[in-house]
Scaffold this active site. Structure first.
Site, PDB file in Angstrom:
ATOM      1  CG  MET A   3      -0.432   1.447  -1.961  1.00  0.00           C
ATOM      2  SD  MET A   3      -0.507   1.572  -0.195  1.00  0.00           S
ATOM      3  CE  MET A   3      -2.143   2.148   0.018  1.00  0.00           C
ATOM      4  N   PRO A   4       4.300   2.033  -2.100  1.00  0.00           N
ATOM      5  CG  PRO A   4       5.862   1.745  -0.430  1.00  0.00           C
ATOM      6  CD  PRO A   4       4.397   1.652  -0.704  1.00  0.00           C
ATOM      7  CG  PHE A   5       5.269   0.337  -8.599  1.00  0.00           C
ATOM      8  CD1 PHE A   5       4.375  -0.708  -8.710  1.00  0.00           C
ATOM      9  CD2 PHE A   5       6.108   0.621  -9.664  1.00  0.00           C
ATOM     10  CE1 PHE A   5       4.308  -1.451  -9.874  1.00  0.00           C
ATOM     11  CE2 PHE A   5       6.055  -0.124 -10.825  1.00  0.00           C
ATOM     12  CZ  PHE A   5       5.147  -1.166 -10.936  1.00  0.00           C
TER      13      PHE A   5
ATOM     14  CD  GLU B  58       7.914   0.944   2.401  1.00  0.00           C
ATOM     15  OE1 GLU B  58       7.631   1.955   1.754  1.00  0.00           O
ATOM     16  OE2 GLU B  58       7.688  -0.211   1.980  1.00  0.00           O
TER      17      GLU B  58
ATOM     18  CD1 TRP C  58       1.891  -2.508  -4.564  1.00  0.00           C
ATOM     19  CD2 TRP C  58       1.449  -3.552  -6.472  1.00  0.00           C
ATOM     20  NE1 TRP C  58       0.543  -2.685  -4.630  1.00  0.00           N
ATOM     21  CE2 TRP C  58       0.236  -3.318  -5.799  1.00  0.00           C
ATOM     22  CE3 TRP C  58       1.415  -4.178  -7.703  1.00  0.00           C
ATOM     23  CZ2 TRP C  58      -0.986  -3.723  -6.305  1.00  0.00           C
ATOM     24  CZ3 TRP C  58       0.186  -4.575  -8.207  1.00  0.00           C
ATOM     25  CH2 TRP C  58      -0.996  -4.355  -7.510  1.00  0.00           C
TER      26      TRP C  58
END
Length: 75
Positions: free
Chosen positions: A1-3, A33, A42
């Protein structure tokens, strides 16, 4: 998950501006993405105390950053 982790000096941005940072950066990452990743992207905005951040060995304060934003030199 991107943060996405954004660090800013405390007192420079108000709540509305911080929300805009979250929305805009999330939109930018989702544009790369894909929309399906929006719900799991996030973004955290962390505030660092004035004077606890430095560039080139020189501490920066909230006042310094506001002066920079206004086009006034710091130092």
């Amino acid at each position: 998950m991107p943060f996405i982790n954004v660090k800013i000096i405390k007192g420079v941005f108000d709540s509305d501006q911080k929300q805009q940072i979250v929305r805009t950066l999330t939109d930018a990452l989702v544009s790369i993405e894909g929309e399906n990743m929006r719900g799991v992207t996030w973004c955290v905005v962390e505030e660092v105390a004035s004077g606890d951040w430095g560039i080139g060995g020189q501490p920066l304060t909230t006042t310094d950053v506001k002066a920079l934003a206004a086009g006034v030199g710091v130092g």
